[in-house]
Design a protein around this motif. Structure first.
Motif: not given
Length: 160
Positions: A137-140, A106-111, A67-69, A143-147
């Motif tokens: 969600s923050l990782v997503a 990465a988001g799931l792993g870090l979470g 959803a965040a992505f 990542a979207v901002a940097g893509f």
């Protein structure tokens, strides 16, 4: 057969009249639809693995990250914060497939790592879902901002 063999004048007038501009809401909805399709299609490998695990908490965290992505891609498509959102191309299809799945993992792993009891010993509310969901969600979103910048940098490097 009538001599003009066409339609009447009022029908011709309707056909050559310029179309009305799309509203901001309709543009936003179109961007949201495109972003949803893009994120879901390119994330199928991770989504399949997550849904096959039958773990409710992991599924919830994944849905929050998706959803965040989608929200981030919609915002970047509608009004980019930096460079414009990259268009589809054969190279970028493969890049998106890799990038989206790596970001979700990465988001799931870090979470999962950051909010396990032995590491942090901190409980968000009474359910251990909120913290990992927020972190994924923050990782997503990051990542979207940097893509777009990443795609632009890779494109400049390839031209050298």
């Amino acid at each position: 057969m009538p001599p003009n063999r066409g339609t009447d004048f009022s029908t011709d007038q309707r056909q050559i009249r310029p179309r009305e501009e799309e509203s901001e809401l309709s543009k936003w909805l179109q961007d949201a639809f495109d972003a949803t399709a893009e994120v879901l299609v390119f994330s199928i490998p991770v989504l399949a693995v997550v849904f096959l695990t039958s773990d409710v908490e992991l599924t919830f965290v994944t849905l929050a990250a998706i959803a965040a992505f989608v929200l981030g891609v919609t915002v970047q498509r509608h009004r980019p914060l930096g460079p414009a959102w990259p268009p589809m191309s054969p190279r970028l299809v493969l890049g998106r497939l890799l990038f989206y799945n790596i970001v979700l993992v990465a988001g799931l792993g870090l979470g999962g790592l950051a909010f396990t009891d032995p590491v942090v010993d901190f409980s968000w509310v009474e359910q251990p879902i909120l913290g990992p969901s927020l972190l994924a969600s923050l990782v997503a979103l990051v990542a979207v901002a940097g893509f777009p910048s990443l795609v632009a940098a890779v494109g400049r490097r390839r031209r050298r």
